[in-house]
Design an enzyme around this catalytic site. Structure first.
Site, short mmCIF file in Angstrom:
data_model
loop_
_atom_site.label_atom_id
_atom_site.label_comp_id
_atom_site.label_asym_id
_atom_site.label_seq_id
_atom_site.Cartn_x
_atom_site.Cartn_y
_atom_site.Cartn_z
N ASP A 218 0.80 -1.31 -0.22
CA ASP A 218 -0.20 -0.07 0.14
C ASP A 218 0.93 1.74 0.05
O ASP A 218 1.76 1.09 1.09
CB ASP A 218 -0.91 0.08 1.20
CG ASP A 218 -2.30 1.22 1.27
OD1 ASP A 218 -2.55 0.84 0.14
OD2 ASP A 218 -1.89 1.89 2.27
N GLU A 267 14.24 -15.26 0.60
CA GLU A 267 15.00 -16.43 1.16
C GLU A 267 13.78 -17.79 1.03
O GLU A 267 14.25 -18.97 1.52
CB GLU A 267 15.16 -16.36 2.00
CG GLU A 267 16.32 -15.16 3.18
CD GLU A 267 16.61 -14.87 4.00
OE1 GLU A 267 15.62 -15.37 4.56
OE2 GLU A 267 16.39 -14.04 4.10
C1 GLC Z 1 -4.16 3.14 -0.66
C2 GLC Z 1 -5.99 2.25 0.02
C3 GLC Z 1 -6.98 3.10 0.00
C4 GLC Z 1 -6.32 4.10 1.61
C5 GLC Z 1 -4.78 4.12 1.06
C6 GLC Z 1 -4.42 4.75 2.79
O1 GLC Z 1 -4.28 4.62 -1.42
O2 GLC Z 1 -5.84 1.49 -2.00
O3 GLC Z 1 -7.83 2.34 -0.09
O4 GLC Z 1 -7.34 4.30 1.27
O5 GLC Z 1 -3.65 3.90 0.73
O6 GLC Z 1 -4.04 4.00 3.38
#
Ligand code: GLC
Length: 553
Positions: A218, A267
């Site tokens: 993310d 790993e």
């Molecule tokens: C990413 C996720 C989204 C979230 C953001 C903050 O963009 O896809 O849903 O709100 O990160 O974590």
């Protein structure tokens, strides 16, 4: 049309090479809150996912990516993690996670989990203690705490705005400010601090030891901030999925983190992967994330944002492949996810409205284009991502009442933005029943009364349904050696404007984006078409907004 077996216990025969499986994989995103609810509390859960895994096996995808199911106060749908090694009780337990991973593997599906390293929840133990201990606490160094500007520190430390609207800084009663690029409940980690890096290496091992096949990272472009946290100095601030150059995004320092993570992944056995959510100004910058010693794939948001127009699609397809070729990474293709208006609704509306749309538009047009766009995507070389419910042709729910909305960006932007709840409405499984088979109770967001007709049950066995189109397409993709392989598209030149024609050995794909019918020579025998087609006298009349797959000799 090709049909799939529906036996709920049988594993799919492995027709692919076990190594480098991800280069042409079709990966299905599950948003756990909205997929299937096993205990009738209105919220999806891991046991619900486990029970529905045969649907994904029958659909014919290679892997499932699970959006976060970790312990979280749900200020941002679980992208605010309070404990990276625990399952939120609303989703179940670690035992349930283990069961999902095992059952998926038993069905021949790989499992990718979400990793949220840019920020934690404000309820994470480190942050709670950092707040409680007050200014000067060493735990504050693991986040970005700063004194404010102005005579009394009453102004934020810089001019950054949150991607969800409003300032990116919040002041605590003790006077310190902390940075959050997203909601105030999502404080950003300070990745310069060795404890943060150590903690995430350990979290990676935790989930790798649990048997996951990879991670979706993310905000992979966000962890490192420019030295000194410099002001942006006016101008437009960033929106979700934006591609502007910013001092908090796409800093070169992030790549050292990924090189370190890659050594950990390597790993482990089993060809495991990382896929980056990285919003960068260009596809060339995106390619930096997938160099051979970094991550494996990165989402292609340029493609997701493309209009349904042949010339623009071709340009983005080519530039995506051109950018990935030098680093040897596969291109990826995606049309929908949990952050954008579903493509059936984007394409129902006038082009160029962006990725968050509030109007239903012309539903029939949107679905026709969406089906055609999916067949185009699934014929491209590289890996494709599907978002739960798109195989049902679901539209966004554009008329959710404000009282039920939960997207934090909706509130931070005073209702002017943040319509992500519309693509997160729980999906329908059955024609009737409470929440159309989502669960035995209700659903945390209301489903439209028309959704029974769009359910898996309603569409199964109907050759004209979108579900059977996806099943057939994925069956062809598995059976046709080479579909999804390679790193370039062989376009046929000289075709009329608004059409795309490309070939690979034994296969051709024709796409009509003109909005009207187009007559062209038939390149072979029809394998699959996104709308009904007829071939006569060696020609085909391609209906408007239609993609056809051909077997060629
Ligand atoms: C990413 C996720 C989204 C979230 C953001 C903050 O963009 O896809 O849903 O709100 O990160 O974590």
């Amino acid at each position: 049309m090709t049909q799939h077996s529906t036996d709920a216990t049988e594993a799919r025969p492995a027709t692919r090479e076990a190594t480098d499986w991800w280069r042409d994989a079709v990966i299905y995103q599950v948003y756990p809150r909205s997929f299937a609810d096993s205990d009738g509390d209105g919220t999806g859960d891991l046991e619900g996912i486990r029970r529905r895994l045969p649907h994904l096996r029958d659909l014919g995808v290679d892997a499932v990516w699970l959006s976060p199911f970790y312990a979280s106060p749900q200020a941002d749908g679980g992208y605010d993690v309070a404990d990276y090694r625990a399952v939120d009780p609303m989703y179940g337990s670690l035992l349930d996670a283990d069961a999902v991973i095992r059952d998926a593997h038993g069905l021949g599906l790989r499992v990718i989990v979400d990793l949220v390293p840019n920020h934690s929840s404000d309820q994470h133990e480190w942050f709670r203690r950092a707040v409680a201990e007050g200014p000067g606490s060493p735990l504050r160094e693991r986040y970005h705490f700063r004194p404010g500007k102005g005579a009394h520190g009453e102004l934020p430390p810089n001019d950054w705005e949150s991607i969800f609207g409003g300032p990116a800084w919040t002041r605590l009663p003790d006077g310190d400010w902390y940075l959050h690029l997203f909601a105030p409940e999502q404080p950003d980690f300070n990745w310069e601090h060795p404890a943060v890096a150590d903690e995430f290496r350990s979290i990676l091992r935790f989930w790798l030891d649990m048997g996951v096949d990879g991670f979706r990272v993310d905000v992979a472009h966000g962890m490192v901030k420019a030295e000194g946290l410099p002001d942006i100095g006016g101008g437009d601030q960033l929106k979700l999925l934006g591609n502007d150059v910013m001092p908090f995004f796409d800093q070169d320092g992030v790549h050292a983190i990924y090189r370190s993570w890659r050594t950990i992944l390597d790993e482990y056995d089993g060809d495991r992967i990382f896929v980056a959510e990285a919003w960068t100004p260009t596809v060339e910058r995106t390619a930096n994330y997938v160099r051979p010693d970094e991550l494996h794939q990165a989402f292609n948001f340029q493609y997701l944002g493309a209009p349904w127009e042949a010339g623009e699609l071709r340009a983005i397809i080519d530039s995506s492949l051109d950018a990935m070729r030098p680093v040897g990474a596969p291109a990826t293709w995606v049309l929908s996810n949990h952050d954008v208006t579903r493509h059936a609704t984007r394409y129902a509306n006038p082009q160029g409205l962006g990725t968050q749309i509030r109007t239903p538009g012309d539903r029939a047009l949107g679905l026709r284009r969406a089906r055609a766009a999916t067949l185009l995507m699934l014929a491209l070389p590289g890996s494709a991502y599907l978002y739960q419910g798109e195989e049902l042709g679901l539209p966004d729910v554009t008329d959710l009442p404000d009282e039920v909305r939960q997207d934090p960006s909706f509130f931070r932007a005073q209702g002017q933005d943040g319509f992500r709840d519309g693509c997160r409405v729980p999906i329908p499984w059955t024609v009737d029943g409470p929440s159309y088979g989502f669960g035995d109770g209700g659903s945390w967001l209301p489903q439209p009364s028309t959704w029974g007709a769009l359910s898996v049950e309603a569409q199964t066995g109907d050759p004209d349904s979108t579900l059977e189109l996806y099943r057939a397409a994925l069956a062809v993709r598995r059976e046709q050696p080479g579909l999804g392989a390679g790193d370039r598209v062989e376009w046929q030149e000289g075709v009329p404007g608004g059409l795309l024609v490309f070939r690979r050995p034994g296969f051709a794909c024709t796409v009509n984006t003109t909005g009207g019918p187009a007559r062209i020579p038939a390149p072979g025998r029809v394998l699959l078409a996104s709308s009904p087609v007829t071939v006569a006298d060696g020609h085909i009349e391609l209906p408007a907004d239609t993609t056809v797959w051909w077997e060629t000799t």
